[in-house]
Write an enzyme that holds these catalytic residues in place. Structure first.
Site, PDB file in Angstrom:
ATOM      1  N   ASP A  42      62.498   2.811  28.852  1.00  0.00           N
ATOM      2  CA  ASP A  42      61.834   3.813  30.627  1.00  0.00           C
ATOM      3  C   ASP A  42      62.384   4.195  31.190  1.00  0.00           C
ATOM      4  OD1 ASP A  42      59.252   5.208  31.809  1.00  0.00           O
ATOM      5  OD2 ASP A  42      58.978   2.596  31.777  1.00  0.00           O
ATOM      6  N   ASP A 120      54.713   3.249  23.559  1.00  0.00           N
ATOM      7  CA  ASP A 120      54.135   2.143  24.763  1.00  0.00           C
ATOM      8  C   ASP A 120      53.033   2.182  25.288  1.00  0.00           C
ATOM      9  OD1 ASP A 120      54.834  -0.111  26.318  1.00  0.00           O
ATOM     10  OD2 ASP A 120      56.252   0.486  27.277  1.00  0.00           O
ATOM     11  N   ARG A 176      54.515  -3.954  17.960  1.00  0.00           N
ATOM     12  CA  ARG A 176      54.275  -5.182  19.003  1.00  0.00           C
ATOM     13  C   ARG A 176      53.118  -5.955  18.938  1.00  0.00           C
ATOM     14  NH1 ARG A 176      57.806  -4.888  23.730  1.00  0.00           N
ATOM     15  NH2 ARG A 176      56.544  -6.110  24.376  1.00  0.00           N
ATOM     16  N   ASP A 180      55.868  -8.927  26.611  1.00  0.00           N
ATOM     17  CA  ASP A 180      57.135  -8.858  26.796  1.00  0.00           C
ATOM     18  C   ASP A 180      57.773 -10.089  26.729  1.00  0.00           C
ATOM     19  OD1 ASP A 180      56.687  -6.247  26.822  1.00  0.00           O
ATOM     20  OD2 ASP A 180      57.011  -5.607  29.231  1.00  0.00           O
TER      21      ASP A 180
HETATM   22  C1  GLA Z   1      56.868  -2.294  28.558  1.00  0.00           C
HETATM   23  C2  GLA Z   1      57.333  -2.131  27.299  1.00  0.00           C
HETATM   24  C3  GLA Z   1      58.557  -3.157  27.426  1.00  0.00           C
HETATM   25  C4  GLA Z   1      59.195  -2.090  28.311  1.00  0.00           C
HETATM   26  C5  GLA Z   1      58.965  -1.284  29.650  1.00  0.00           C
HETATM   27  C6  GLA Z   1      59.113  -0.365  29.860  1.00  0.00           C
HETATM   28  O1  GLA Z   1      56.728  -3.215  29.318  1.00  0.00           O
HETATM   29  O2  GLA Z   1      56.211  -3.878  27.055  1.00  0.00           O
HETATM   30  O3  GLA Z   1      59.191  -3.323  26.167  1.00  0.00           O
HETATM   31  O4  GLA Z   1      59.566  -0.522  27.917  1.00  0.00           O
HETATM   32  O5  GLA Z   1      57.479  -1.459  29.457  1.00  0.00           O
HETATM   33  O6  GLA Z   1      58.408   0.199  31.411  1.00  0.00           O
END
Ligand code: GLA
Length: 476
Positions: A42, A120, A176, A180
């Protein structure tokens, strides 16, 4: 396999970060172990959003030469270029998102020479809540990428929402399955809110952040068999080398991500890597589990969290045994001790290890003898790793890697190395488990042992094209 800037750098992205990292990946031999994708996460865009034609714009202060020049440079180096967007009105860091702009944005990515898109799910405008709603939202980008004619790997990032493990493989190469990751082995955190052991938890609507290694393992356990060749559950990027875990914890984290066939994206600053981190992520015997042609994840055959298992301060002490079939007929086995005390004698019977082939000891495999190989046995020494890192030039590094006779997957694929029995992919033989027996090993606290079981032929049988007499059997 590759590197992604997010875990170490967050929004602090730039051309110089990507290109200085890519040089390191090449000269440290990591590209040649398979770490090929350099992924810009990002925060790469202009804050003002799209241009007057509706196109996404890179921030010129961060990327003075644009993005195509970066992908050209990466391609010259034998690497691939990954980028990031979100199936929402904004990305998670609140830059312009691709929802309802899929065709335009896929064209931009293709024109910049992008080889992978991490996609995402922030700011999804309420288009969530059933598998079909989420599937359609993500499929629009999958179709748009296909339409460009460029081969772009698609990495969905919706954190396991809307049962992505049941539909992600129809439209993407990975998906995913948790919130995170953070740089902790076992510490629970309210921000990683769902019950990891209940995959259908209806309240798991905000998978969140601050998910520990143990949380992610518990969350993937019931769906580990959903990964198939070409589309894998993504357990999130690696934390090895970030500083929050011990050496044993990082070894366990890395080995389990490899054995469970998660994409392996280094998440540390590879320009300032310690010898110990380097010698974890460059272990070819572990990487060969990740790249095994069978392409299926190990599954958990045992989880013990009862009063017998030493608890650590967070009350999450537990042990796991994971096992799984490999392409050449070997069986990979991981003993994980997530408890606070070292275990002198962790054990698992062949009957349990081979449950997938028949429960209750009915698997024919239980009737064979198995040689046990320790896949960490030939970890690169601290001195060799430190020498390579300290070398002044790329040429010196190449010479030291050659001297160490390190595996090079650009020259010989893992599949070929495995077929030829390349000893660098098999660790070291440390013992034998006889038919009907039990695999035993000491496992330190917060550590994992990683084994490859190799079948020992019986006298009188023909095995792998060879008739087995006493001499031949002793050679195995
Ligand atoms: C989300 C994703 C992360 C990362 C952030 C970037 O939280 O799960 O892996 O890419 O966004 O803002």
């Amino acid at each position: 396999m590759g590197w992604n800037n997010w875990n170490a750098f967050g929004c602090d992205v730039s051309e110089s970060l990507l290109l200085s990292t890519s040089e390191q990946l090449v000269s440290l031999g990591l590209r040649d172990l398979g770490y090929q994708y350099v992924v810009l996460d990002d925060c790469w865009q202009k804050e003002s959003g799209r241009d007057q034609h509706g196109k996404l714009q890179p921030e010129p202060k961060k990327f003075p030469n644009g993005l195509k020049s970066i992908s050209d440079r990466l391609h010259e180096q034998g690497l691939k270029f990954g980028m990031y967007s979100s199936a929402g009105e904004m990305t998670c860091a609140r830059y312009a998102g691709s929802l309802d702009h899929e065709i335009d944005d896929a064209e931009s990515f293709a024109s910049w020479g992008v080889d992978m898109l991490k996609y995402d799910s922030c700011y999804h405008m309420g288009r969530i809540g059933t598998p079909l709603i989420s599937f359609n939202r993500f499929k629009t980008m999958s179709d748009a990428l296909q339409k460009t004619g460029r081969n772009v790997l698609l990495n969905l990032c919706n954190w396991g929402e809307d049962f992505v493990h049941t539909w992600g493989m129809s439209i993407a190469n990975s998906w995913r399955m948790s919130g995170d990751i953070y740089d902790s082995f076992t510490r629970p955190d309210d921000l990683c809110g769902c019950d990891p052991t209940v995959i259908s938890d209806p309240f798991c609507i905000a998978p969140g952040t601050h998910c520990s290694v143990l949380f992610i393992l518990n969350k993937i356990a019931p769906i580990a068999d959903r990964s198939i060749p070409g589309s894998f559950a993504d357990m999130d990027m690696l934390e090895v080398g970030q500083g929050g875990m011990t050496d044993e914890e990082y070894k366990a984290h890395f080995a389990l991500w490899a054995a469970l066939k998660s994409p392996l994206f280094l998440g540390n600053d590879v320009r300032a890597m310690s010898a110990s981190s380097y010698s974890i992520v460059n272990n070819p015997a572990i990487l060969a589990l990740s790249q095994d042609p069978h392409g299926r994840a190990l599954t958990r055959v045992r989880r013990d969290a009862g009063p017998d298992v030493a608890k650590d301060q967070w009350g999450v002490g537990e042990t796991h045994v994971w096992s799984g079939y490999l392409d050449n007929g070997d069986e990979a086995v991981v003993f994980l001790n997530a408890g606070a005390a070292d275990l002198d004698d962790m054990s698992c019977s062949l009957a349990e290890i081979f449950t997938a082939f028949g429960p209750g000891g009915s698997a024919p495999h239980v009737q064979h003898d198995w040689a046990v190989y320790d896949l960490w046995a030939h970890r690169m020494s601290e001195a060799t790793a430190a020498g390579i890192i300290a070398a002044a030039t790329a040429e010196e590094r190449a010479a030291l890697l050659k001297k160490a006779d390190w595996f090079n997957a650009t020259e010989t694929s893992y599949a070929e190395g495995l077929r030829n029995g390349d000893p660098r992919l098999f660790g070291e033989k440390i013992g034998v488990v006889e038919a009907g027996g039990v695999l035993r090993a000491p496992v330190k606290s917060h550590a994992a042992r990683v084994f490859r079981l190799r079948r020992i032929a019986k006298y009188g049988e023909t095995f792998k094209g060879k008739s087995i007499d006493r001499v031949a059997r002793d050679e195995l």
